[in-house]
Scaffold this motif. Structure first.
Motif, PDB file in Angstrom:
ATOM      1  N   ASP A  62       0.829  -1.221   0.000  1.00  0.00           N
ATOM      2  CA  ASP A  62       0.000   0.000   0.000  1.00  0.00           C
ATOM      3  C   ASP A  62       0.857   1.262   0.000  1.00  0.00           C
ATOM      4  O   ASP A  62       0.538   2.242  -0.688  1.00  0.00           O
ATOM      5  CB  ASP A  62      -0.926   0.000   1.219  1.00  0.00           C
ATOM      6  N   ARG A  66       0.789   4.095  -2.910  1.00  0.00           N
ATOM      7  CA  ARG A  66       0.451   5.478  -2.572  1.00  0.00           C
ATOM      8  C   ARG A  66       1.596   6.436  -2.902  1.00  0.00           C
ATOM      9  O   ARG A  66       1.361   7.538  -3.407  1.00  0.00           O
ATOM     10  CB  ARG A  66       0.088   5.576  -1.090  1.00  0.00           C
ATOM     11  N   GLU A  67       2.830   6.047  -2.621  1.00  0.00           N
ATOM     12  CA  GLU A  67       3.959   6.936  -2.886  1.00  0.00           C
ATOM     13  C   GLU A  67       4.302   7.021  -4.373  1.00  0.00           C
ATOM     14  O   GLU A  67       4.810   8.051  -4.835  1.00  0.00           O
ATOM     15  CB  GLU A  67       5.189   6.454  -2.113  1.00  0.00           C
ATOM     16  N   GLU A  72      -5.382   6.139  -3.946  1.00  0.00           N
ATOM     17  CA  GLU A  72      -5.790   5.227  -2.886  1.00  0.00           C
ATOM     18  C   GLU A  72      -5.482   3.795  -3.317  1.00  0.00           C
ATOM     19  O   GLU A  72      -5.891   3.354  -4.401  1.00  0.00           O
ATOM     20  CB  GLU A  72      -7.276   5.391  -2.605  1.00  0.00           C
ATOM     21  N   PRO A  73      -4.752   3.028  -2.510  1.00  0.00           N
ATOM     22  CA  PRO A  73      -4.284   1.711  -2.976  1.00  0.00           C
ATOM     23  C   PRO A  73      -5.337   0.620  -3.002  1.00  0.00           C
ATOM     24  O   PRO A  73      -5.093  -0.442  -3.588  1.00  0.00           O
ATOM     25  CB  PRO A  73      -3.184   1.373  -1.968  1.00  0.00           C
TER      26      PRO A  73
END
Length: 288
Positions: A62, A66-67, A72-73
């Protein structure tokens, strides 16, 4: 070692030839499904070591999603995680004696690239709708439609070529060195191949995520940038009403407020307060 450009059929399932890469792929899928079922069938609120390791793996995935893409994962976790695990296990299967990784065959890599291509369309329509997804090909203008379509095809083809070339080259190098120098010399190359397999699985999954996220964002931006005619009409009507209200306020501000006319009460004065000049003038008129 057979050439990756030609696949020999072990047997035929009807008209379909079954190669060693297909059998290895089936085994890898069965291992992943059995492992996922065994690790997730008894989840508790207080995790043990097995569940803690699984939660750490999911949270790390996740964070990477996200990064990397800023989205939103949750919608992409299952697909990206499964894609990464399959390619990683397929690349590491080359460490087993007598097993050739299925990712060193063109049909496997082409199937993975085609799967990513279909998933881009699926997530694009799911995230922005059919209209938003189709409008993303016309960004920034209609002239770019052929180039945007060509881009969506070439980037998927580039993923196929990258994965196939890197995995195939590693297998070839290890096979050549093993045939010339013996079994112990290629061990450092096998460790390097292990690292290469991990990196290639990570790159393929991250590229798939970036392409999916960018398609969804472009579709949403294209859909939101063109409001419908009703909203534009209501906006114009609202502006007209606002201008009329402002003109009315200006007219009312220029008008003079006149208070209503009311009769003023007359206060009677006492007789003693009358001026003496009036008496004198009255007596002089009587004497004359």
């Amino acid at each position: 070692m057979n050439s990756p450009l030609t696949s020999e059929a072990l047997f035929h399932l009807g008209p379909m030839p079954i190669t060693a890469a297909i059998i290895t792929t089936w085994v890898i899928m069965a291992v992943l499904v059995a492992g996922a079922w065994g690790m997730t069938r008894r989840l508790t609120l207080i995790p043990d070591r097995r569940q803690a390791a699984l939660e750490l793996l999911v949270s790390t995935l996740d964070v990477q999603i996200r990064e990397t893409s800023g989205v939103e994962p949750t919608p992409y976790r299952s697909f990206i995680g499964t894609l990464f695990l399959f390619i990683l296990v397929a690349n590491l299967s080359s460490l087993l004696p007598g097993v050739e990784p299925p990712t060193a065959q063109m049909e496997t890599d082409a199937a993975l690239a085609l799967l990513v291509f279909v998933s881009i369309i699926w997530f694009g329509i799911r995230g922005a709708g059919v209209k938003g997804y189709l409008q993303s090909f016309a960004a920034p203008n209609v002239v770019m439609i052929p180039l945007n379509i060509l881009e969506s095809l070439t980037r998927t083809f580039s993923m196929f070529v990258r994965l196939f070339g890197n995995v195939m080259s590693g297998v070839f190098v290890i096979g050549i060195v093993a045939s010339l120098a013996g079994l112990l010399v290629p061990i450092p190359l096998m460790a390097l191949d292990l690292l290469t397999g991990l990196v290639q699985a990570y790159i393929f999954a991250i590229l798939a995520l970036v392409f999916i996220a960018s398609t969804v964002e472009e579709g949403r931006a294209s859909f939101n940038s063109e409001p419908d005619s009703d909203s534009r009409t209501s906006a114009r009507d609202g502006d007209g009403d606002g201008d009329g209200d402002r003109e009315k306020d200006k007219d009312s501000a220029h008008k003079t407020v006149v208070p209503p006319l009311t009769p003023q009460p007359v206060t009677p004065q006492p007789l003693g307060s009358q001026q003496p000049t009036s008496r004198t003038s009255t007596s002089q008129q009587e004497n004359s």
